[in-house]
Enzyme design. Structure first.
Site, PDB file in Angstrom:
ATOM      1  N   TYR A   1      -2.938  -7.550  16.226  1.00  0.00           N
ATOM      2  CA  TYR A   1      -2.967  -6.483  15.231  1.00  0.00           C
ATOM      3  C   TYR A   1      -4.139  -5.540  15.501  1.00  0.00           C
ATOM      4  CZ  TYR A   1      -3.337  -4.372  10.549  1.00  0.00           C
ATOM      5  OH  TYR A   1      -3.411  -3.501   9.500  1.00  0.00           O
TER       6      TYR A   1
ATOM      7  N   LEU B   1       0.815  -1.208   0.000  1.00  0.00           N
ATOM      8  CA  LEU B   1       0.000   0.000   0.000  1.00  0.00           C
ATOM      9  C   LEU B   1       0.848   1.258   0.000  1.00  0.00           C
ATOM     10  CD1 LEU B   1      -2.817  -0.987   2.541  1.00  0.00           C
ATOM     11  CD2 LEU B   1      -2.558  -1.579   0.128  1.00  0.00           C
TER      12      LEU B   1
ATOM     13  N   LYS C   1      -4.057  -1.502  16.413  1.00  0.00           N
ATOM     14  CA  LYS C   1      -4.694  -0.490  15.572  1.00  0.00           C
ATOM     15  C   LYS C   1      -5.733   0.312  16.349  1.00  0.00           C
ATOM     16  CE  LYS C   1      -2.574  -0.996  11.626  1.00  0.00           C
ATOM     17  NZ  LYS C   1      -1.776   0.085  11.015  1.00  0.00           N
TER      18      LYS C   1
ATOM     19  N   ASN D   1       1.774   5.175   7.145  1.00  0.00           N
ATOM     20  CA  ASN D   1       1.335   3.942   6.502  1.00  0.00           C
ATOM     21  C   ASN D   1       2.048   2.706   7.036  1.00  0.00           C
ATOM     22  OD1 ASN D   1       0.419   2.157   4.068  1.00  0.00           O
ATOM     23  ND2 ASN D   1       2.660   2.162   3.958  1.00  0.00           N
TER      24      ASN D   1
ATOM     25  N   ASP E   1      14.382   3.280  10.132  1.00  0.00           N
ATOM     26  CA  ASP E   1      13.549   2.277  10.785  1.00  0.00           C
ATOM     27  C   ASP E   1      12.604   3.018  11.715  1.00  0.00           C
ATOM     28  OD1 ASP E   1      12.445   0.339  12.478  1.00  0.00           O
ATOM     29  OD2 ASP E   1      14.271  -0.866  12.543  1.00  0.00           O
TER      30      ASP E   1
END
Length: 271
Positions: free
Chosen positions: A168, A13, A172, A87, A59
């Protein structure tokens, strides 16, 4: 000249953000990656000689790297930044096909993976935003966008019992809260902070799945169909990111997007 900083542009993406934004010669697009040499090669091979692309190596989980990247970017854009797109992130494979209770059978691995998710997807992005905020505040557009995930929306989790991807998802959700907190502090300065879940995009994330894992994923897809009967499966990165960019362009503080967590459709419809 509109200026952009986008993390994680080496592939997937992030590279699609880079491709679409840099297609306009008037845009100055700065990408942050861990491996500059390989990304420069990919850009040259797939995008040709676009002089408005600048790649910086860093990084995002290392604060000093991010600080250096902000300093380098500031020299490129004159210290004025219009768009910051967070992103880059860590997508766990450890939790991709199991629920949190099942993963609890492996407590050390669970803790290590959960901490990695949180460090990369929350802490690193908090540092990223703080370091680039002085440039955003001097910019004309003042938009900070975090790539989140529809999996972090509590309503479909609870309505359809979406078990998989807990680490995950938790990270988020933490990122969404961080974006809301940034908005609470900087909305008065005209900075739009928002989190966007890009929807289901085909990036090969399940290419190494076992038959058993694919069966579990099939169960998840059936739940997606319950959520949205017209769902046809993952879209391409080109289609998915085009939708996200459209939301970024039209969203304003005045229209209530400050601190929000929306979908690629600009609302709460996740698919």
């Amino acid at each position: 000249m509109p200026s952009f900083v986008i993390t994680g542009v080496s592939r997937s993406l992030g590279f699609e953000f880079l491709r679409q934004y840099s297609a306009k010669p008037e845009n100055a697009v700065i990408g942050i990656v861990r491996d500059k040499a390989s990304t420069d090669k990919k850009v040259s091979e797939e995008l040709g000689d676009r002089s408005n692309i600048h790649i910086i190596e860093a990084d995002i989980t290392k604060y000093d790297d991010l600080k250096r990247a902000a300093d380098v970017a500031g020299k490129i854009n004159g210290g004025r930044l219009n768009y910051l797109i967070a992103n880059a992130g860590y997508v766990s494979q450890f939790d991709a096909y199991d629920g949190i209770g099942t993963l609890g059978q492996y407590p050390q691995e669970l803790e290590a993976d959960l901490l990695k998710c949180f460090t990369t997807n929350v802490v690193a992005n908090v540092h990223l935003i703080n370091l680039f905020l002085p440039q955003i505040l001097k910019g004309d557009v003042k938009k900070v966008i975090a790539l989140s995930s529809g999996l972090a929306d509590l309503d479909p989790i609870n309505k359809f019992d979406l078990e998989i991807g807990p680490n995950y998802t938790i990270s988020k959700a933490g990122l969404n809260a961080a974006i809301a907190k940034f908005s609470a502090q900087y909305k008065k300065d005209g900075v739009l902070f928002m989190a966007i879940g890009p929807g289901l995009i085909e990036v090969g994330q399940y290419s190494t799945a076992t038959p058993e894992q694919l069966q579990r994923m099939g169960g998840m897809l059936q739940k997606f169909l319950q959520y949205e009967p017209s769902f046809k499966g993952p879209v391409t990165p080109e289609v998915g990111i085009h939708k996200v960019i459209s939301v970024i362009e039209r969203a304003t503080i005045e229209d209530g997007f400050g601190g929000s967590f929306v979908s690629q459709n600009g609302n709460k419809q996740r698919l």
